[in-house]
Design an enzyme around this catalytic site. Sequence first.
Site, PDB file in Angstrom:
ATOM      1  N   ASP A   6      -3.380   3.096   5.472  1.00  0.00           N
ATOM      2  CA  ASP A   6      -2.604   2.139   4.700  1.00  0.00           C
ATOM      3  C   ASP A   6      -3.496   1.743   3.507  1.00  0.00           C
ATOM      4  OD1 ASP A   6      -0.641   0.040   4.186  1.00  0.00           O
ATOM      5  OD2 ASP A   6      -2.148  -1.339   4.951  1.00  0.00           O
ATOM      6  N   LEU A   7      -2.907   1.203   2.460  1.00  0.00           N
ATOM      7  CA  LEU A   7      -3.706   0.857   1.274  1.00  0.00           C
ATOM      8  C   LEU A   7      -4.085  -0.633   1.248  1.00  0.00           C
ATOM      9  CD1 LEU A   7      -4.894   1.678  -1.492  1.00  0.00           C
ATOM     10  CD2 LEU A   7      -2.632   1.297  -2.474  1.00  0.00           C
ATOM     11  N   ASP A   8      -3.042  -1.466   1.040  1.00  0.00           N
ATOM     12  CA  ASP A   8      -3.300  -2.896   0.888  1.00  0.00           C
ATOM     13  C   ASP A   8      -3.778  -3.498   2.209  1.00  0.00           C
ATOM     14  OD1 ASP A   8      -3.340  -5.479  -0.076  1.00  0.00           O
ATOM     15  OD2 ASP A   8      -1.227  -5.820   0.320  1.00  0.00           O
ATOM     16  N   THR A  14      -4.946  -5.962  -2.469  1.00  0.00           N
ATOM     17  CA  THR A  14      -4.056  -6.183  -3.615  1.00  0.00           C
ATOM     18  C   THR A  14      -3.127  -7.372  -3.363  1.00  0.00           C
ATOM     19  OG1 THR A  14      -2.631  -4.480  -2.695  1.00  0.00           O
ATOM     20  CG2 THR A  14      -3.983  -3.836  -4.571  1.00  0.00           C
ATOM     21  N   LYS A  42       3.186  -8.993   3.351  1.00  0.00           N
ATOM     22  CA  LYS A  42       2.223  -7.903   3.537  1.00  0.00           C
ATOM     23  C   LYS A  42       2.861  -6.693   4.216  1.00  0.00           C
ATOM     24  CE  LYS A  42      -2.009 -10.513   3.184  1.00  0.00           C
ATOM     25  NZ  LYS A  42      -3.234 -10.990   3.814  1.00  0.00           N
ATOM     26  N   SER A 113       1.293   4.427   2.313  1.00  0.00           N
ATOM     27  CA  SER A 113       1.468   3.064   1.792  1.00  0.00           C
ATOM     28  C   SER A 113       2.900   2.809   1.348  1.00  0.00           C
ATOM     29  CB  SER A 113       0.529   2.878   0.586  1.00  0.00           C
ATOM     30  OG  SER A 113       0.877   1.730  -0.149  1.00  0.00           O
ATOM     31  N   ALA A 114       3.330   1.558   1.468  1.00  0.00           N
ATOM     32  CA  ALA A 114       4.674   1.167   1.012  1.00  0.00           C
ATOM     33  C   ALA A 114       4.720   1.000  -0.509  1.00  0.00           C
ATOM     34  CB  ALA A 114       5.072  -0.151   1.668  1.00  0.00           C
ATOM     35  N   LYS A 144       8.085   0.674   6.836  1.00  0.00           N
ATOM     36  CA  LYS A 144       7.454   0.387   8.129  1.00  0.00           C
ATOM     37  C   LYS A 144       8.201  -0.828   8.700  1.00  0.00           C
ATOM     38  CE  LYS A 144       3.062   1.623   5.953  1.00  0.00           C
ATOM     39  NZ  LYS A 144       1.795   1.120   5.388  1.00  0.00           N
ATOM     40  N   GLU A 168      -4.423   0.551   9.910  1.00  0.00           N
ATOM     41  CA  GLU A 168      -3.428  -0.414   9.424  1.00  0.00           C
ATOM     42  C   GLU A 168      -3.877  -1.853   9.619  1.00  0.00           C
ATOM     43  OE1 GLU A 168      -0.670  -1.504   8.190  1.00  0.00           O
ATOM     44  OE2 GLU A 168       0.400   0.300   7.619  1.00  0.00           O
ATOM     45  N   ASP A 169      -3.443  -2.728   8.694  1.00  0.00           N
ATOM     46  CA  ASP A 169      -3.745  -4.158   8.840  1.00  0.00           C
ATOM     47  C   ASP A 169      -2.498  -4.984   9.187  1.00  0.00           C
ATOM     48  OD1 ASP A 169      -2.606  -3.802   6.224  1.00  0.00           O
ATOM     49  OD2 ASP A 169      -3.248  -5.846   5.778  1.00  0.00           O
TER      50      ASP A 169
HETATM   51  P1  B16 Z   1       4.844  -2.268  -4.773  1.00  0.00           P
HETATM   52  P2  B16 Z   1       0.723  -1.282   1.794  1.00  0.00           P
HETATM   53  C1  B16 Z   1       2.409  -2.833   0.382  1.00  0.00           C
HETATM   54  O1  B16 Z   1       1.287  -2.000   0.436  1.00  0.00           O
HETATM   55  C2  B16 Z   1       1.976  -4.280   0.236  1.00  0.00           C
HETATM   56  O2  B16 Z   1       1.293  -4.699   1.397  1.00  0.00           O
HETATM   57  C3  B16 Z   1       3.205  -5.164   0.061  1.00  0.00           C
HETATM   58  O3  B16 Z   1       2.809  -6.509  -0.096  1.00  0.00           O
HETATM   59  C4  B16 Z   1       3.991  -4.683  -1.178  1.00  0.00           C
HETATM   60  O4  B16 Z   1       5.169  -5.472  -1.348  1.00  0.00           O
HETATM   61  C5  B16 Z   1       4.357  -3.223  -0.969  1.00  0.00           C
HETATM   62  O5  B16 Z   1       3.184  -2.458  -0.780  1.00  0.00           O
HETATM   63  C6  B16 Z   1       5.142  -2.660  -2.157  1.00  0.00           C
HETATM   64  O6  B16 Z   1       4.319  -2.633  -3.294  1.00  0.00           O
HETATM   65  O7  B16 Z   1       5.636  -3.438  -5.285  1.00  0.00           O
HETATM   66  O8  B16 Z   1       3.568  -1.999  -5.531  1.00  0.00           O
HETATM   67  O9  B16 Z   1       5.699  -1.021  -4.651  1.00  0.00           O
HETATM   68  O10 B16 Z   1       0.144  -2.366   2.664  1.00  0.00           O
HETATM   69  O11 B16 Z   1       1.864  -0.539   2.467  1.00  0.00           O
HETATM   70  O12 B16 Z   1      -0.323  -0.354   1.246  1.00  0.00           O
HETATM   71 MG    MG Z   2      -1.341  -3.136   4.497  1.00  0.00          MG
END
Ligand code: B16
Ligand code: MG
Length: 216
Positions: A6-8, A14, A42, A113-114, A144, A168-169
């Site tokens: 996962d990224l964030d 972020t 998140k 990542s999302a 997810k 994952e967090d």
């Molecule tokens: P964007 P992850 C997620 O990243 C974030 O945790 C979440 O807060 C954010 O809304 C989502 O990405 C979408 O991000 O607006 O940049 O497309 O934890 O899945 O890496």
């Molecule tokens: Mg995350």
Amino acid sequence: MNCLFDLDGVLVDTAKYHYIAWKNLAKRLGFDFTEQDNERLKGVSRMASLEILLEVGGLSGKFSEEEKNAMAAEKNTEYVKLISQMTPDEILPGARQFLTDLRAAGIGVALGSASKNAQTILDRLQLAPLFDAIIDGTKVSKAKPDPEVFLKGAEALGAQPSDCCVFEDAAAGIEAARRGGMHCIGIGTPAVLSQADFCVNSLAEMTIDRLKQLFQ
Ligand code: B16
Ligand code: MG
């Protein structure tokens, strides 16, 4: 053995930038959005995040799809401006080292990542060359805890799900890994990430030997 990240919250924080941009949107809409409210966003997709924010402001159901798309775009423009200033100093502890060790050991590495901004973030952090595959919000249709993002990651690596470990967090991300039939390591506390095989505070606590134990 393959690893999906996962990224964030795993490689970089972020969430603080998302928070600034969402808080400013809430302000323009006339209400306050707290750090505690931000916790609910998140790992959640952009449009689902907007719905949560509108619910916090008591504005659910008050806007058309067109208006909501415009608000999400406005928030994203501010967010992109913020992340365009990121530097490799913001990589979370141990992340670069562990990714480098995995590569050196010939272990497959993918992002799951999302975020639709994942590529920009990896480029800013100079981490992109450490990934064999990048599956992000531009490549998946189901958020997810649906396992789609990780299953696509495994496929891109040419790996069976049972031969993958997810880092994952977020509880929804751990559930996605489980539903995909993968091992998973939580970054955070077992109280929240109870479905993880085990938890670490950061990737600085990870070694390839610890990873191997999961696959025995
Ligand atoms: P964007 P992850 C997620 O990243 C974030 O945790 C979440 O807060 C954010 O809304 C989502 O990405 C979408 O991000 O607006 O940049 O497309 O934890 O899945 O890496
Ligand atoms: Mg995350």
